[in-house]
Each structure stands twice: as C-alpha cells, then as structure tokens.
Design a protein around this motif. Structure first.
Motif, PDB file in Angstrom:
ATOM      1  N   ASP A 104      -1.965   3.731  -6.303  1.00  0.00           N
ATOM      2  CA  ASP A 104      -2.574   2.235  -7.555  1.00  0.00           C
ATOM      3  C   ASP A 104      -2.509   0.788  -6.583  1.00  0.00           C
ATOM      4  OD1 ASP A 104       0.278   1.921  -7.856  1.00  0.00           O
ATOM      5  OD2 ASP A 104      -0.054   0.641  -9.499  1.00  0.00           O
ATOM      6  N   GLU A 105      -1.190   1.682  -5.664  1.00  0.00           N
ATOM      7  CA  GLU A 105      -1.732  -0.400  -4.643  1.00  0.00           C
ATOM      8  C   GLU A 105      -2.302  -0.543  -3.785  1.00  0.00           C
ATOM      9  OE1 GLU A 105       2.769  -1.672  -5.083  1.00  0.00           O
ATOM     10  OE2 GLU A 105       2.313  -0.130  -3.369  1.00  0.00           O
TER      11      GLU A 105
ATOM     12  N   LYS B 272       1.008  -1.123   0.064  1.00  0.00           N
ATOM     13  CA  LYS B 272      -0.020  -0.057   0.057  1.00  0.00           C
ATOM     14  C   LYS B 272       0.888   1.272  -0.153  1.00  0.00           C
ATOM     15  CE  LYS B 272      -0.440  -0.826   5.175  1.00  0.00           C
ATOM     16  NZ  LYS B 272      -1.190  -0.504   6.117  1.00  0.00           N
TER      17      LYS B 272
ATOM     18  N   LEU C 190      -5.641   1.916  -3.905  1.00  0.00           N
ATOM     19  CA  LEU C 190      -6.805   1.021  -4.441  1.00  0.00           C
ATOM     20  C   LEU C 190      -6.610  -0.260  -4.632  1.00  0.00           C
ATOM     21  CD1 LEU C 190      -6.925   4.814  -7.495  1.00  0.00           C
ATOM     22  CD2 LEU C 190      -8.280   3.805  -5.020  1.00  0.00           C
ATOM     23  N   ALA C 191      -5.931  -0.881  -4.880  1.00  0.00           N
ATOM     24  CA  ALA C 191      -5.891  -2.111  -5.557  1.00  0.00           C
ATOM     25  C   ALA C 191      -6.208  -2.796  -4.233  1.00  0.00           C
ATOM     26  CB  ALA C 191      -3.927  -2.607  -6.470  1.00  0.00           C
ATOM     27  N   ARG C 192      -5.223  -2.275  -2.952  1.00  0.00           N
ATOM     28  CA  ARG C 192      -5.759  -3.202  -1.699  1.00  0.00           C
ATOM     29  C   ARG C 192      -6.664  -2.933  -0.970  1.00  0.00           C
ATOM     30  NH1 ARG C 192      -4.911  -1.515   3.223  1.00  0.00           N
ATOM     31  NH2 ARG C 192      -4.128  -2.832   5.236  1.00  0.00           N
TER      32      ARG C 192
ATOM     33  N   GLU D  80      -9.192  -2.536  -2.765  1.00  0.00           N
ATOM     34  CA  GLU D  80     -11.097  -3.601  -3.834  1.00  0.00           C
ATOM     35  C   GLU D  80     -10.107  -4.948  -2.919  1.00  0.00           C
ATOM     36  OE1 GLU D  80     -11.819  -4.346  -7.840  1.00  0.00           O
ATOM     37  OE2 GLU D  80     -10.491  -2.717  -7.550  1.00  0.00           O
ATOM     38  N   ALA D  81      -9.634  -5.045  -3.058  1.00  0.00           N
ATOM     39  CA  ALA D  81      -9.090  -6.411  -2.706  1.00  0.00           C
ATOM     40  C   ALA D  81      -9.531  -7.138  -1.330  1.00  0.00           C
ATOM     41  CB  ALA D  81      -7.891  -7.424  -2.866  1.00  0.00           C
TER      42      ALA D  81
END
Length: 208
Positions: A98-99, A94, A101-103, A105-106
């Motif tokens: 972008d990391e 994180k 956001l991806a985290r 969402e996951a």
C-alpha cells in the motif's frame, strides 16, 4: 522567498550545489524580466505627444504586462516548490504494497503539477513576447533596444519552461494527459516562432 533575495544572494544560491532553484525558476524570471522591460518601454511612451495616437493601446498593454510580470515573478518560487514536492514524493516509504501504491500516486500527482506550472510559464512568456513585439513597433523609439531585449527574454523564458515541461512529462504515465500537453506545446512553439521572427524583423527596421 527567492524573488525577494538581493541579486547577488540569488546568484549565489543559484550557483550552489542545491538542485533548486534551477532552470524552471530562471525561465520564469526571464519572462518576468521581459515583462518588466516591456512595461518600462510602455511608461516611456505614455504621456508623450509624439505617441498620442497609440497611447490608449500602450496603456492597455501596460496593464496586462504588469499583471503578467507579477504572475511570472511568483512562479520563480512556485517552480522551486514544485520541484520540492516531487522530491518529497520520491522520499515516501515504499516497503509495504500500500505504501508503494501511495508513493506512486503521489509522484504522479507531483509530476503533473510540476508539468502544468512551466506550461503556464511558457504561456505567459508567449503573451509577454507578443506585447514586446507590439511595443517595439509602436512605442518610444529611444527605448527600442529595450523592447527588443524584452522580447528575447520572453522567448528564452518560454523555451526554458518548455524544456521543463518535456523532462517532467516523460515521467507521467497517463497517455491522454501526455497527448494533451504535447498538443498545447506545439501551438505555443508555432506562435513563438512567428512572433520571434516578427521581433527580429521589426528590430531590424527600427534599430537597424
């Protein structure tokens, strides 16, 4: 797999400082135990001339409750897997935007899965409770206490599962999803209360 462990090994793992298996797996196990006990009472009823009038109904219950027991047994491991998915999501990097956001969402996806699973467990437990109540009323009276215990195990598994739904639901951001799950829980709780009251009443008549 947890469900394939010997009882003493499972209890040792459960009592360790590992957070999983935990209450979710135990809720599924309680439901599976309730289902298996209900199936036992069915099998002690089928084939007896004393219960010939209800044999077809008890046979139908037996088929369904065996299936539910198998589903709930699989959920013992599935719940622990769901917890592990949540933990894995939280451990994602994180640093970059972008990391993050991806985290995020996951985590949300994992929490939804970890909420849906115990809700399914609660629904299965409700069905087991319903069948336990019916078998208590019409089944082999020599196994009446077993049918009553089966219902209580399903009742406990249901409420345990709903505690897991609630604690996971609080981390989910989508309000529409939250509202939908809350409504489903309310229906389950209402029907559980009715069936539990019936279980106690029938047990009082049959057992004393």
């Amino acid at each position: 797999m947890l469900i394939q462990m010997k009882i003493n090994e499972f209890l040792e793992e459960l009592g360790s400082n590992s957070p999983a298996p935990g209450g979710g797996s135990i809720s599924a196990l309680a439901g599976a135990l309730g289902g298996a006990l209900t199936a036992m009472v069915c099998r002690l009823t089928v084939g007896s001339s004393k219960y010939a009038e209800v044999q077809s109904e008890v046979e139908a219950i037996l088929v369904e409750v065996d299936q539910l027991s198998n589903v709930l047994a699989r959920c013992v491991d599935a719940d622990t897997e769901a917890f592990n998915k949540v933990m894995a999501a939280y451990k994602l990097p994180k640093v970059a935007e972008d990391e993050k956001l991806a985290r995020s969402e996951a985590i949300q996806q994992a929490m939804v899965y970890a909420t849906n699973l115990p809700l399914d467990v609660a629904s299965c437990c409700l069905k087991v409770l319903s069948m336990a109540v019916r078998v208590l009323a019409i089944g082999n009276t020599n196994a009446a206490s077993d049918a009553a215990v089966a219902g209580l195990m399903a009742h406990a598994g249901l409420h345990g599962a709903l505690y897991n739904v609630k604690i996971n639901l609080s981390s989910i951001k989508e309000q529409g999803y939250q509202n939908d799950i809350q409504a489903k829980m309310a229906l389950i709780i209402k029907e559980d209360e009715r069936l539990h009251n019936e279980l106690v009443a029938v047990a009082g008549k049959v057992i004393g």
